[in-house]
Design an enzyme around this catalytic site. Structure first.
Site, PDB file in Angstrom:
ATOM      1  N   CYS A  63      43.719 128.019  31.254  1.00 32.87           N
ATOM      2  CA  CYS A  63      42.812 128.611  32.240  1.00 32.87           C
ATOM      3  C   CYS A  63      41.934 127.551  32.904  1.00 32.87           C
ATOM      4  CB  CYS A  63      41.960 129.704  31.598  1.00 32.87           C
ATOM      5  SG  CYS A  63      42.965 131.134  31.122  1.00 32.87           S
TER       6      CYS A  63
ATOM      7  N   CYS B  40      40.344 128.323  27.649  1.00 33.82           N
ATOM      8  CA  CYS B  40      41.503 127.608  27.099  1.00 33.82           C
ATOM      9  C   CYS B  40      42.020 126.578  28.102  1.00 33.82           C
ATOM     10  CB  CYS B  40      42.613 128.579  26.682  1.00 33.82           C
ATOM     11  SG  CYS B  40      43.738 129.045  28.007  1.00 33.82           S
TER      12      CYS B  40
ATOM     13  N   GLY C 282      55.869 148.500   6.520  1.00 32.06           N
ATOM     14  CA  GLY C 282      56.279 149.832   6.949  1.00 32.06           C
ATOM     15  C   GLY C 282      55.342 150.485   7.935  1.00 32.06           C
TER      16      GLY C 282
ATOM     17  N   HIS D 133      47.604 130.241  26.256  1.00 27.95           N
ATOM     18  CA  HIS D 133      46.531 131.176  26.620  1.00 27.95           C
ATOM     19  C   HIS D 133      46.540 132.416  25.716  1.00 27.95           C
ATOM     20  CE1 HIS D 133      43.847 133.887  28.583  1.00 27.95           C
ATOM     21  NE2 HIS D 133      44.816 134.777  28.495  1.00 27.95           N
TER      22      HIS D 133
ATOM     23  N   ASP E  23      49.878 139.242  11.543  1.00 29.68           N
ATOM     24  CA  ASP E  23      50.823 138.426  12.304  1.00 29.68           C
ATOM     25  C   ASP E  23      51.481 139.349  13.312  1.00 29.68           C
ATOM     26  OD1 ASP E  23      52.759 139.743  10.289  1.00 29.68           O
ATOM     27  OD2 ASP E  23      54.087 138.802  11.744  1.00 29.68           O
TER      28      ASP E  23
ATOM     29  N   CYS F  54      38.107 132.766  30.311  1.00 30.22           N
ATOM     30  CA  CYS F  54      38.729 132.089  29.170  1.00 30.22           C
ATOM     31  C   CYS F  54      38.593 130.571  29.305  1.00 30.22           C
ATOM     32  CB  CYS F  54      40.203 132.469  29.101  1.00 30.22           C
ATOM     33  SG  CYS F  54      41.089 131.618  27.783  1.00 30.22           S
TER      34      CYS F  54
ATOM     35  N   ASP G 237      60.753 143.546  -0.053  1.00 28.00           N
ATOM     36  CA  ASP G 237      60.563 144.997  -0.029  1.00 28.00           C
ATOM     37  C   ASP G 237      61.705 145.637   0.734  1.00 28.00           C
ATOM     38  OD1 ASP G 237      59.784 143.832   2.393  1.00 28.00           O
ATOM     39  OD2 ASP G 237      58.441 145.489   2.877  1.00 28.00           O
TER      40      ASP G 237
ATOM     41  N   GLN H  86      54.720 149.937   0.287  1.00 30.49           N
ATOM     42  CA  GLN H  86      55.504 150.768   1.210  1.00 30.49           C
ATOM     43  C   GLN H  86      55.038 152.228   1.087  1.00 30.49           C
ATOM     44  OE1 GLN H  86      57.588 150.278   3.641  1.00 30.49           O
ATOM     45  NE2 GLN H  86      57.872 148.064   3.522  1.00 30.49           N
TER      46      GLN H  86
ATOM     47  N   ASP I  76      57.650 135.222   5.046  1.00 31.17           N
ATOM     48  CA  ASP I  76      58.008 136.591   4.680  1.00 31.17           C
ATOM     49  C   ASP I  76      59.206 136.535   3.734  1.00 31.17           C
ATOM     50  OD1 ASP I  76      60.102 135.893   6.303  1.00 31.17           O
ATOM     51  OD2 ASP I  76      59.751 137.435   7.810  1.00 31.17           O
ATOM     52  N   SER I  77      59.651 137.694   3.260  1.00 31.03           N
ATOM     53  CA  SER I  77      60.693 137.704   2.233  1.00 31.03           C
ATOM     54  C   SER I  77      62.090 137.557   2.814  1.00 31.03           C
ATOM     55  CB  SER I  77      60.640 139.021   1.462  1.00 31.03           C
ATOM     56  OG  SER I  77      61.107 140.081   2.291  1.00 31.03           O
ATOM     57  N   GLY I  78      62.229 137.759   4.115  1.00 25.04           N
ATOM     58  CA  GLY I  78      63.547 137.750   4.736  1.00 25.04           C
ATOM     59  C   GLY I  78      64.134 139.142   4.866  1.00 25.04           C
ATOM     60  N   GLY I  79      63.644 140.070   4.057  1.00 26.56           N
ATOM     61  CA  GLY I  79      64.229 141.413   4.040  1.00 26.56           C
ATOM     62  C   GLY I  79      64.140 142.115   5.387  1.00 26.56           C
TER      63      GLY I  79
HETATM   64 ZN   LIG Z   1      43.095 131.082  28.821  1.00 26.32          ZN
END
Ligand SMILES: [Zn+2]
Length: 374
Positions: free
Chosen positions: A308, A305, A215, A334, A265, A303, A146, A188, A92-95
């Site tokens: 689990c 994973c 935003g 998980h 994200d 699940c 931004d 924005q 990201d830009s850090g802003g």
């Molecule tokens: Zn799991």
């Protein structure tokens, strides 16, 4: 640009499934990017991320410029050389973090002056400095700086921030010089359709290879988000990737895919994992709950994973309450698996033209799930 391409390969309604190619590998979209704030996804190893199928990670410019410093990361081969993660990175830009974390910040046309939340040292984050840091970090995708007002900011402030964001986007483009990075602009304009449209049109004119939507998820009414994304779906170029920054819950992600978003994200799966909150196929589950004290069942019976397959609710609850570090690892694995597996289902259902059907089913299941998961 060498090594980069994006292609939308299937559509169902506004939802798109595609492929993003970067110099460090390919990402199938829609994709979720685990957040690796300071060059690591908290509590897990790259090995875990590989195993659960993470393809692209996000790292935060603000944190890395302050510690260990972007020049140090650059001298060690950029983020890829420094961290050893072989797949693509986005920074990201850090802003946003300056606005949310730093003390004593002052924002003007030049940039944001602030004091580090770590040691109080004074810094200027300008569009040029953000580009310098991001070029030093060397992620595959970098973001223009931004200005992101809060969701409750008055219209006038939102309009000014959007106009400044366009001016800063131009400065970022002029300052960005690495041809092995894709620089995305950020739209924005808050929840105001006319401001969003102006912001998007100005950025499209600058011809970025991809666009972030900033935003949203900053305290605005949730119902306002859908119309903004539908408007942007009309204005942003159909063949370029769209990244909805910082959103959100599984429900938010699914609803935003339905409105044409490709990249996401959010800290929710990782932060909640560390706090003992699990996302499961049967709703959310708080591992602290006393009802799990003697529960031999897996966290999520549906699940596959590693967590689990190998741990019980009773054991996880014990590890969490005892403050064992492995609790955070097991629960983060998980939760990230849950998100990444959901994205696999999203992509598959779009390719089969069954996304709407799938979306209705999962939203119904999430809405009717017990608050406490079992
Ligand atoms: Zn799991």
């Amino acid at each position: 640009m060498a090594g980069f391409s994006f292609e939308v390969e299937a559509r169902d309604g506004r939802a798109r499934a595609g492929r993003l190619l970067t110099p460090h590998g390919e990402v199938e979209t829609p994709a979720f990017m685990p957040v690796g704030t300071a060059g690591a996804v908290k509590a897990v190893l790259h090995r875990d991320l590989d195993e659960i199928g993470a393809r692209i990670l996000l790292a935060n410019t603000y944190h890395l410029m302050l510690r260990p410093g972007d020049a140090i990361v650059a001298s060690l081969g950029g983020l890829h050389g420094f961290t050893g993660w072989r797949g693509p990175y986005l920074t990201d830009s850090g802003g946003y973090q300056v606005f949310s974390l730093a003390a004593l910040r002052r924002v003007d046309e030049e940039g944001a002056r602030f004091q580090s939340h770590i040691d109080g040292s004074a810094h200027l984050l300008s569009p040029e400095r953000s580009m310098e840091v991001q070029m030093n970090l060397g992620a595959d995708i970098v973001m223009a700086m931004d200005e992101c007002p809060s969701g409750e900011a008055p219209r006038e402030a939102v309009a000014e921030a959007a106009a400044r964001t366009t001016r800063w986007a131009k400065r970022c483009r002029a300052a960005h010089r690495r041809d092995d990075q894709w620089l995305f602009g950020i739209v924005q304009g808050g929840i105001h359709p006319d401001l969003r449209e102006t912001s998007a049109r100005e950025l499209v004119e600058l011809d970025f290879p991809g666009y972030g939507v900033g935003g949203l998820s900053v305290g605005e009414p949730k119902a306002a988000r859908g119309p903004v994304l539908e408007l942007l779906d009309r204005v942003l170029p159909a063949g370029r990737p769209r990244y909805l920054m910082g959103v959100g819950t599984p429900e938010d992600v699914v609803d935003s895919v339905a409105r044409g978003i490709d990249l996401f994200d959010c800290v929710l799966p990782t932060r909640n994992g560390r706090n003992g909150q699990l996302f499961t196929s049967r709703g959310r589950l708080s591992i602290r709950n006393a009802r799990y004290r003697q529960d031999p069942g897996p966290p999520d019976p549906d699940c596959p994973c590693r967590t689990c397959r190998t741990t019980s609710r009773a054991y996880l609850r014990h590890l969490h309450l005892a403050g064992e570090m492995s609790a955070a690892t097991l629960m983060t694995v998980h939760n990230l698996f849950y998100y990444l597996d959901m994205m696999r289902e999203v992509r598959q259902s779009i390719r089969l033209c069954r996304f709407e059907e799938w979306r209705r089913r999962i939203l119904h299941r999430l809405a009717n799930a017990e608050q406490d998961g079992s």
